[in-house]
Motif scaffolding. Structure first.
Motif, PDB file in Angstrom:
ATOM      1  N   ASN A  19       0.848  -1.187   0.000  1.00 43.88           N
ATOM      2  CA  ASN A  19       0.000   0.000   0.000  1.00 43.88           C
ATOM      3  C   ASN A  19       0.893   1.249   0.000  1.00 43.88           C
ATOM      4  O   ASN A  19       1.816   1.375   0.803  1.00 43.88           O
ATOM      5  CB  ASN A  19      -0.908  -0.012   1.226  1.00 43.88           C
ATOM      6  CG  ASN A  19      -1.921   1.121   1.189  1.00 43.88           C
ATOM      7  OD1 ASN A  19      -1.939   1.919   0.250  1.00 43.88           O
ATOM      8  ND2 ASN A  19      -2.761   1.180   2.196  1.00 43.88           N
ATOM      9  N   TYR A  20       0.624   2.196  -0.902  1.00 35.56           N
ATOM     10  CA  TYR A  20       1.502   3.361  -1.055  1.00 35.56           C
ATOM     11  C   TYR A  20       1.523   4.214   0.209  1.00 35.56           C
ATOM     12  O   TYR A  20       2.594   4.635   0.673  1.00 35.56           O
ATOM     13  CB  TYR A  20       1.045   4.202  -2.247  1.00 35.56           C
ATOM     14  CG  TYR A  20       1.872   5.447  -2.449  1.00 35.56           C
ATOM     15  CD1 TYR A  20       3.127   5.391  -3.060  1.00 35.56           C
ATOM     16  CD2 TYR A  20       1.402   6.689  -2.024  1.00 35.56           C
ATOM     17  CE1 TYR A  20       3.889   6.530  -3.240  1.00 35.56           C
ATOM     18  CE2 TYR A  20       2.160   7.831  -2.206  1.00 35.56           C
ATOM     19  CZ  TYR A  20       3.391   7.745  -2.817  1.00 35.56           C
ATOM     20  OH  TYR A  20       4.144   8.886  -2.986  1.00 35.56           O
ATOM     21  N   ASP A  21       0.359   4.491   0.785  1.00 36.83           N
ATOM     22  CA  ASP A  21       0.300   5.319   1.990  1.00 36.83           C
ATOM     23  C   ASP A  21       1.036   4.638   3.146  1.00 36.83           C
ATOM     24  O   ASP A  21       1.737   5.299   3.928  1.00 36.83           O
ATOM     25  CB  ASP A  21      -1.153   5.586   2.373  1.00 36.83           C
ATOM     26  CG  ASP A  21      -1.874   6.419   1.325  1.00 36.83           C
ATOM     27  OD1 ASP A  21      -1.186   7.184   0.612  1.00 36.83           O
ATOM     28  OD2 ASP A  21      -3.112   6.293   1.212  1.00 36.83           O
ATOM     29  N   LEU A  22       0.885   3.329   3.256  1.00 35.43           N
ATOM     30  CA  LEU A  22       1.582   2.595   4.311  1.00 35.43           C
ATOM     31  C   LEU A  22       3.090   2.631   4.095  1.00 35.43           C
ATOM     32  O   LEU A  22       3.861   2.792   5.053  1.00 35.43           O
ATOM     33  CB  LEU A  22       1.085   1.149   4.352  1.00 35.43           C
ATOM     34  CG  LEU A  22       1.751   0.224   5.374  1.00 35.43           C
ATOM     35  CD1 LEU A  22       1.501   0.738   6.792  1.00 35.43           C
ATOM     36  CD2 LEU A  22       1.241  -1.192   5.223  1.00 35.43           C
ATOM     37  N   LEU A  23       3.542   2.495   2.855  1.00 35.79           N
ATOM     38  CA  LEU A  23       4.975   2.538   2.562  1.00 35.79           C
ATOM     39  C   LEU A  23       5.571   3.894   2.925  1.00 35.79           C
ATOM     40  O   LEU A  23       6.651   3.973   3.523  1.00 35.79           O
ATOM     41  CB  LEU A  23       5.199   2.236   1.078  1.00 35.79           C
ATOM     42  CG  LEU A  23       4.983   0.794   0.624  1.00 35.79           C
ATOM     43  CD1 LEU A  23       5.104   0.713  -0.899  1.00 35.79           C
ATOM     44  CD2 LEU A  23       5.988  -0.146   1.277  1.00 35.79           C
ATOM     45  N   MET A  24       4.879   4.971   2.576  1.00 38.45           N
ATOM     46  CA  MET A  24       5.381   6.307   2.891  1.00 38.45           C
ATOM     47  C   MET A  24       5.414   6.546   4.402  1.00 38.45           C
ATOM     48  O   MET A  24       6.353   7.150   4.935  1.00 38.45           O
ATOM     49  CB  MET A  24       4.507   7.364   2.218  1.00 38.45           C
ATOM     50  CG  MET A  24       4.579   7.370   0.700  1.00 38.45           C
ATOM     51  SD  MET A  24       6.238   7.741   0.061  1.00 38.45           S
ATOM     52  CE  MET A  24       6.805   6.099  -0.404  1.00 38.45           C
ATOM     53  N   ASP A  25       4.398   6.051   5.093  1.00 35.18           N
ATOM     54  CA  ASP A  25       4.356   6.197   6.549  1.00 35.18           C
ATOM     55  C   ASP A  25       5.479   5.413   7.207  1.00 35.18           C
ATOM     56  O   ASP A  25       6.115   5.883   8.165  1.00 35.18           O
ATOM     57  CB  ASP A  25       2.996   5.736   7.061  1.00 35.18           C
ATOM     58  CG  ASP A  25       2.830   5.993   8.552  1.00 35.18           C
ATOM     59  OD1 ASP A  25       3.274   7.058   9.023  1.00 35.18           O
ATOM     60  OD2 ASP A  25       2.273   5.123   9.253  1.00 35.18           O
TER      61      ASP A  25
END
Length: 206
Positions: A19-25
């Protein structure tokens, strides 16, 4: 119980690791606390989920059992500074991963001893430059107790004793004073220019 040669995992991967948002977080958290790999972050999340599971299980118990078991959990968490002594189980359920990561020895060394980056603080811990009281601790993920916060210091023979110093504030320096004078000069010139234009118009009309 299982075979001791094959212990259980102490971490769990996220259900949607791509998940992109999870990776950035995750990348932001890793850079903020100076973690080596995502596995350290997953360990912290798994540990926090176990603590919250204990809190939820206590909420489901009867009043008598809860009064006996709740102080045990709250005392263990208050010793490592996650909650206060007067906190409730709702405060335990509101804990975040950042609260748990902020209790690591690496984070305290970075803040207290004025290291430039958390990764430099990690290197100092791993190489045996950090002491808690009279003992050397080489584990960056060591959970610092409340009573140990004031006992964190460098070893006497560490080279960081000569290189580390408290950062000085830039306020009041000669550079900032020059900037202030330049800003004042610009503001004065801006105020004078409209006055000069008004004087020119009056002379032309006369």
């Amino acid at each position: 119980m299982g075979d001791p040669k094959t212990p259980r995992r102490i971490w769990k991967k996220p259900k949607r690791p791509l998940n992109y948002d999870l990776l950035m977080d995750e990348l932001k958290t890793i850079g903020t606390f100076g973690l080596k790999t995502k596995r350290e972050l997953w360990k912290a999340r798994t540990e926090l989920s176990r603590v919250r599971h204990q809190a939820r299980s206590l909420l489901a118990l009867g009043q008598d059992m809860r009064e006996r078991k709740e102080p045990i959990l709250m005392n263990s968490l208050s010793k490592i500074g996650l909650v206060d002594k007067n906190s409730t189980l709702d405060d335990v359920l509101n804990l975040q991963v950042s609260d748990l990561l902020s209790r690591r020895l690496q984070t305290f060394v970075h803040k207290i001893l004025y290291f430039k980056t958390p990764y430099q603080a990690r290197q100092a811990v791993v190489h045996g430059h950090i002491m808690i009281g009279d003992r050397v601790v080489t584990i960056p993920s060591y959970k610092v107790k409340v009573e140990e916060e004031s006992n964190i210091h460098l070893t006497p023979e560490s080279n960081f004793n000569q290189t580390l110093s408290k950062p000085e504030s830039n306020l009041g320096s000669s550079e900032t004073e020059n900037l202030d004078t330049e800003i004042d000069m610009k503001s004065e010139n801006e105020d004078v220019s409209p006055k000069q234009e008004i004087q020119k118009e009056t002379t032309v009309q006369s």
